[in-house]
Design a protein around this motif. Structure first.
Motif, PDB file in Angstrom:
ATOM      1  N   SER A 180       0.872  -1.301  -0.046  1.00  0.00           N
ATOM      2  CA  SER A 180       0.098   0.159  -0.113  1.00  0.00           C
ATOM      3  C   SER A 180       0.778   1.254  -0.015  1.00  0.00           C
ATOM      4  O   SER A 180       1.956   1.391   0.619  1.00  0.00           O
ATOM      5  CB  SER A 180      -0.932  -0.120   1.214  1.00  0.00           C
ATOM      6  N   GLN A 181       0.459   2.062  -0.897  1.00  0.00           N
ATOM      7  CA  GLN A 181       0.933   3.707  -0.709  1.00  0.00           C
ATOM      8  C   GLN A 181      -0.247   4.678  -0.320  1.00  0.00           C
ATOM      9  O   GLN A 181      -1.251   4.675  -1.037  1.00  0.00           O
ATOM     10  CB  GLN A 181       1.596   3.880  -2.016  1.00  0.00           C
ATOM     11  N   SER A 182      -0.099   5.345   0.812  1.00  0.00           N
ATOM     12  CA  SER A 182      -1.092   6.068   1.194  1.00  0.00           C
ATOM     13  C   SER A 182      -0.584   7.364   1.569  1.00  0.00           C
ATOM     14  O   SER A 182       0.372   7.570   2.308  1.00  0.00           O
ATOM     15  CB  SER A 182      -1.521   5.320   2.519  1.00  0.00           C
ATOM     16  N   TYR A 183      -1.090   8.638   1.109  1.00  0.00           N
ATOM     17  CA  TYR A 183      -0.719   9.919   1.087  1.00  0.00           C
ATOM     18  C   TYR A 183      -1.601  10.727   2.281  1.00  0.00           C
ATOM     19  O   TYR A 183      -2.728  10.370   2.158  1.00  0.00           O
ATOM     20  CB  TYR A 183      -0.702  10.533  -0.292  1.00  0.00           C
ATOM     21  N   ILE A 184      -0.968  11.299   2.820  1.00  0.00           N
ATOM     22  CA  ILE A 184      -1.626  12.082   3.847  1.00  0.00           C
ATOM     23  C   ILE A 184      -2.206  13.464   3.007  1.00  0.00           C
ATOM     24  O   ILE A 184      -1.657  13.778   2.224  1.00  0.00           O
ATOM     25  CB  ILE A 184      -1.020  12.579   5.110  1.00  0.00           C
ATOM     26  N   GLU A 185      -3.073  14.174   3.874  1.00  0.00           N
ATOM     27  CA  GLU A 185      -3.648  15.312   3.082  1.00  0.00           C
ATOM     28  C   GLU A 185      -3.030  16.566   3.216  1.00  0.00           C
ATOM     29  O   GLU A 185      -3.187  17.424   2.794  1.00  0.00           O
ATOM     30  CB  GLU A 185      -5.207  15.776   3.931  1.00  0.00           C
ATOM     31  N   PHE A 236      -2.791  20.322   1.232  1.00  0.00           N
ATOM     32  CA  PHE A 236      -2.917  20.562  -0.065  1.00  0.00           C
ATOM     33  C   PHE A 236      -4.014  21.466  -0.424  1.00  0.00           C
ATOM     34  O   PHE A 236      -3.852  22.387  -1.281  1.00  0.00           O
ATOM     35  CB  PHE A 236      -3.032  19.394  -0.862  1.00  0.00           C
ATOM     36  N   SER A 280       4.819  15.800  -1.150  1.00  0.00           N
ATOM     37  CA  SER A 280       3.900  15.086  -0.658  1.00  0.00           C
ATOM     38  C   SER A 280       4.315  14.009   0.314  1.00  0.00           C
ATOM     39  O   SER A 280       5.559  13.946   0.328  1.00  0.00           O
ATOM     40  CB  SER A 280       3.072  14.367  -1.778  1.00  0.00           C
TER      41      SER A 280
END
Lengths: 447, 447
Positions: A180-185, A236, A280
């Protein structure tokens, strides 16, 4: 003796190269970028990092921990900046325990120099990985300048090529590979506080500076040249956000409102804000990390985390220590050594990934909260009275090599104790009273 | 009018092609495999599926729902098989509500036939996607036979190329693209119950047969030819597992112990077990699904789920219905239509992904549990008494087009009510008693 190809001459690739070459293996590191030792410094990407115990232990295996400490700046605690400009200091530990502000480039250069001094290790720069053949431990790389392609065959590939690993990309196609690759806001942007005209630091150099503003924050770490590298962690989208602050007037107004005390120290704020990239923040999880005895992911390639516990590099260096021990245990069975490595390490890197995400909330919001400050005070009193039985989560993660997962579990249990003690009115100011001591002893005994 | 390339002529690719061509767009579907209409049937991969309301609604848009229903076998409930061979029937709904056992191939062929009857739609088979250029909506494909490469330029690419989507692979490299692929510990293997010598079904044809065995299970769905396609969901590792059952003697002993009643119906059990592949089960989550107005993921490419709620195909067909509505709403702004589609759809596909994982536990373990059976009975009584206010989660998911997320939330709230009602001793057998009716009314009023 094995032939080993390492993808990536970054922090972890260089260090694991040193470990493997010291064991007598023939090590070839291939790096996509050019040799940073021959390049000018590139601005706008995190150029300092917090080195703590686990990282130092990893560097000790390469014998360069003391050299690095000599050019590090100890940070003994957090310096909080309120909107009105007040500064409040919160020590990280006791007895002058500190995390160390170090230059990413400085450590990487030291590691590459250390690696290349070993006769059985070479580094090839400007080599982009085009393809990976796991079963034959073969890389196809292309030289960025000549465009020449080379097949590199080996006994084993170590994927130390970071959060966007080409080796892991290949493994992702294997059946039952979890990823999994999970970006924060939030994204981040680097800003700078240059040295004062006399060359001195403009803020206390021995602290990690934080401007906590609930939904976002600014932090600053000292550099040897008297400057601070500051990082704005900011949404963002929404209001305010990188999206909403467009014009110089908007940026100025925002900083005047939220960070008025840094404006005098940031003469290039508007240029930096406009020109430095907005980056990011990703958490990467994967499993398994090993493919037979042919390939192994390590560092960010296996488990990239957000930077809010200051443990990304430290966790990567700890990988090297643990892998070294596993290879010592099974010198003739690398498949078994790799399997033991991933089984030992996975719960710990999952734990620090979670803790790092949680610590963002703590840093940007809770550190300015009186309840949190009271909690920290109680934690310190507890540790002073029960040094063998009570240590803060931050200390276990930062100033010990207790497995991250154990630290997380212990921290959760301790939270229950602290909650009980904090229920005692004014306990932090009347710690020594007979009644409170009785209550504390009872809580610690689980009664 | 747009030029649209669809990657994948599977169930969702063919259906979305029909929807888009019916809107007047020029549609070109490229499919990696050969034309299944010209090939012999390949064994050992899930050849029947449970079609329910959402799927039928999707097919209605292509006008083929009634044709498909004519060749479907309604399954009105679960038929549980205990170890001792007893069969217990649990209806899925009321008033003859049923899920429909349909042939995957049959539906796919009907959809491709329906698609190719449209003058502005073409399908190219044997075209493997080599590369994707999102900004120019260009695919590079290679013919499996001639090896000829073709650039296909369009206004927009629809990625309907399944759980291992090449379009999504490309999007995964975009900054801030969230992605996970997560495998469960169980795999599956297909087995078969052929028709009886007289051509008749060997088990009740109007049920989905389940042999629940706690850590694993066998299920069987009827086919038109009198056979059942059975699937063993079984751990990959441990004991027992696909790993632990190696020899024919071990497999025989295991089936004799756990599934004695099916052995007489499975003359080719040992050959099937040895020769059919063991396949893995993955949940894929991704976001965002849209790239500007240039590319959109749909179906399994965006959100693959495990099969335990029988909703994979149904969710994919519902995607087509929802996308159709979004394009109707913003015919001149596909970026907006795609954005609305993904925002509407994401919480719902996340919900069904979770529900599908949870339903594995229910199917393999709880369905044989007396407490669960009592709960199902109470649910039916509740629905009969309060048809407008109470519907089981299974019914909301299967026999309605209520958004999956709403069904999940409503189901959780109802669980609280059911818990309260089940606390009334013997309520399921004394439902009509004045005292119980008073209690039930009070609980339903939230008092």
């Amino acid at each position: 003796m094995k032939n080993i190809t390492i993808a990536g001459a970054g922090l972890v690739g260089s260090l694991v190269g040193v470990y493997l070459a010291k064991k007598g293996h023939k090590v070839h590191i291939v790096e996509r970028r050019s040799d940073m030792r021959k390049e000018a410094i590139s601005a706008g990407r995190s150029i300092n990092l917090a080195l703590s115990d686990r990282g130092l232990k990893g560097l000790a295996g390469a014998g360069i921990d003391q050299d690095i400490l000599k050019v590090a700046i100890p940070m003994y605690g957090r310096m909080m900046h309120s909107i009105s400009g007040e500064q409040t200091f919160q020590p990280y530990g006791i007895d002058n325990q500190a995390i160390n502000s170090v230059s990413r480039r400085g450590i990487n250069v030291a590691l590459m120099d250390c690696a290349e001094r070993l006769p059985n290790l070479t580094i090839s720069f400007n080599q982009r990985v085009l393809d990976v053949e796991l079963d034959s431990a073969t890389l196809v790389v292309q030289d960025n300048e000549s465009h020449k392609r080379t097949f590199i065959e080996a006994d084993c590939i170590i994927g130390a090529d970071g959060a966007f690993s080409a080796i892991r990309d290949k493994m992702q196609k294997n059946d039952r590979f979890n990823y999994s690759q999970s970006y924060i806001e939030h994204g981040y942007k680097e800003l700078t506080i240059p040295p004062a005209p006399d060359g001195d630091f403009q803020l206390d150099k021995n602290a990690l500076h934080i401007w906590p503003r609930k939904q976002y924050m600014l932090i600053g770490l000292p550099n040897l040249d008297g400057s601070f590298t500051c990082t704005l962690f900011f949404p963002f989208d929404g209001n305010p956000s990188f999206e909403s602050l467009k014009t110089e007037a908007e940026i100025s107004a925002f900083f005047n409102e939220e960070f008025p005390d840094v404006i005098p120290f940031m003469p290039t704020l508007l240029q930096d804000f406009a020109h430095n990239p907005t980056s990011s923040l990703v958490t990467v999880r994967s499993f398994p990390w090993a493919y037979k005895d042919k390939a192994l992911l390590i560092g960010d390639a296996a488990h990239a985390i957000v930077p809010f516990f200051g443990q990304g590099m430290n966790a990567g260096f700890e990988d090297c220590t643990v892998l070294d021990e596993c290879l010592d245990r099974y010198p003739d069975n690398w498949e078994k050594a790799f399997k033991e490595f991933e089984i030992l390490r996975k719960p710990n890197t999952d734990a620090i990934a979670e803790l790092a995400l949680e610590n963002f909330i703590e840093m940007r919001d809770k550190v300015a909260d009186p309840v949190f400050l009271r909690r920290k005070k109680v934690e310190r009193l507890m540790h002073t009275q029960f040094p063998d039985r009570f240590n803060s989560l931050y200390s276990m993660v930062t100033f010990s090599d207790m497995p991250y997962h154990d630290a997380q579990v212990t921290g959760r249990k301790q939270d229950v104790l602290i909650d009980a003690i904090m229920a005692i009115d004014n306990v932090e100011n009347e710690w020594e009273s007979v009644g409170n001591q009785e209550r504390i002893t009872r809580i610690m005994a689980g009664k």
